[in-house]
Design an enzyme around this catalytic site. Structure first.
Site, PDB file in Angstrom:
ATOM      1  N   LEU A  55       0.869  -1.175   0.000  1.00 18.62           N
ATOM      2  CA  LEU A  55       0.000   0.000   0.000  1.00 18.62           C
ATOM      3  C   LEU A  55       0.905   1.223   0.000  1.00 18.62           C
ATOM      4  CD1 LEU A  55      -2.735  -0.818   2.712  1.00 18.62           C
ATOM      5  CD2 LEU A  55      -2.971  -0.960   0.229  1.00 18.62           C
ATOM      6  N   ASP A  56       0.496   2.267  -0.697  1.00 20.09           N
ATOM      7  CA  ASP A  56       1.261   3.509  -0.656  1.00 20.09           C
ATOM      8  C   ASP A  56       1.364   4.016   0.777  1.00 20.09           C
ATOM      9  OD1 ASP A  56       1.447   3.401  -3.407  1.00 20.09           O
ATOM     10  OD2 ASP A  56      -0.223   4.783  -3.738  1.00 20.09           O
ATOM     11  N   ARG A  57       2.411   4.747   1.064  1.00 21.32           N
ATOM     12  CA  ARG A  57       2.627   5.257   2.416  1.00 21.32           C
ATOM     13  C   ARG A  57       1.407   5.999   2.958  1.00 21.32           C
ATOM     14  NH1 ARG A  57       6.944   9.868   2.725  1.00 21.32           N
ATOM     15  NH2 ARG A  57       5.211  10.867   1.651  1.00 21.32           N
ATOM     16  N   THR A  59      -1.721   5.710   2.036  1.00 25.97           N
ATOM     17  CA  THR A  59      -2.963   4.955   1.957  1.00 25.97           C
ATOM     18  C   THR A  59      -3.122   4.150   3.239  1.00 25.97           C
ATOM     19  OG1 THR A  59      -2.787   4.756  -0.438  1.00 25.97           O
ATOM     20  CG2 THR A  59      -4.239   3.204   0.668  1.00 25.97           C
ATOM     21  N   ARG A 157      -5.267   5.996  -7.953  1.00 25.87           N
ATOM     22  CA  ARG A 157      -4.965   7.420  -7.918  1.00 25.87           C
ATOM     23  C   ARG A 157      -4.932   8.017  -9.317  1.00 25.87           C
ATOM     24  NH1 ARG A 157       0.353   7.569  -4.266  1.00 25.87           N
ATOM     25  NH2 ARG A 157       0.168   9.816  -4.686  1.00 25.87           N
TER      26      ARG A 157
END
Length: 229
Positions: A55-57, A59, A157
């Site tokens: 997961l993105d930082r 998110t 995104r």
């Protein structure tokens, strides 16, 4: 330091509710990451659990970790094959014109010395598809459920900004004002085909009240994740 919430645990995997701001892996811009906290999640196993996906930082939400090497291999295969059904929630800085739809737009990585790297929609990119559904609108913003059919980097995104409206707070594909509002809300993991693991994570308490109320009131399909075709 606040303990990481555990949403599910068994002999093969655990699922945590990752807070926004915590990177999954360390990097040049993220020296502190989940890597530093894996010891908290061993729960009696000698081996430390390992993330099965990313997961993105910024998110938040459901993150799966494998508890042993065989589980890491099995989970990696499931994610790579698109067999894990995913539901994300996002607040958009705009309201979609339609109540639901599907975005099919290939994604490619570009980079420059000035701006760094980012993902863009382009004909030479890898195929990517995301289903979506509008859940609520308030003050010019919208709460949207996303169901990615593929797992490209930054897919939701970029697709949101390309076809609907940027995710609120997105520092790369949106205005970047305030925290990014993207949340991994649910996963269905068919580790055993006869007994898939279904996990969900409520929206964080710092999200707008109208969005949290709308998500809490959403009960039926297609809000829950379903495997992609």
């Amino acid at each position: 330091m606040t303990a990481l919430p555990v949403l599910h645990i068994d002999a093969h995997m655990l699922v945590i509710d990752k807070p926004a701001g915590l990177a999954v892996h360390a990097g040049p811009k993220t020296p502190r990451s989940l890597d530093d906290r894996l010891g908290e999640l061993a729960f009696g196993f000698r081996r430390l659990p390992q993330p099965a996906h990313r997961l993105d930082r910024d998110t938040s939400g459901c993150l799966v970790l494998a508890r042993h090497p065989k589980a890491a291999k099995r989970l990696g295969q499931l994610f790579a094959a698109g067999a894990v059904a995913k539901t994300y929630l996002a607040v958009l800085d705009g309201i979609p014109a339609e109540p639901e739809g599907r975005i099919a737009a290939p994604l490619a990585k570009v980079s420059s010395a000035e701006a760094g790297w980012r993902m863009v929609v382009g004909e030479g990119g890898k195929p990517a598809a995301t289903r979506w559904r509008l859940l609520a609108a308030h003050g010019g913003q919208a709460l949207v459920a996303f169901f990615p059919e593929t797992g490209r980097t930054h897919q939701i995104r970029v697709h949101a900004a390309h076809a609907l409206a940027p995710i609120a707070g997105d520092p790369v594909y949106g205005g970047g004002k305030g925290p990014m509002r993207l949340h991994s809300a649910g996963l269905v993991i068919p580790y055993r085909e006869d007994a898939p693991v279904s996990v969900s994570a409520a929206l964080p308490a710092d999200w707008p009240l109208w969005a949290r109320e709308a998500a809490a009131n959403e009960k039926g399909p297609p809000f829950r994740a379903t495997p992609s075709a």
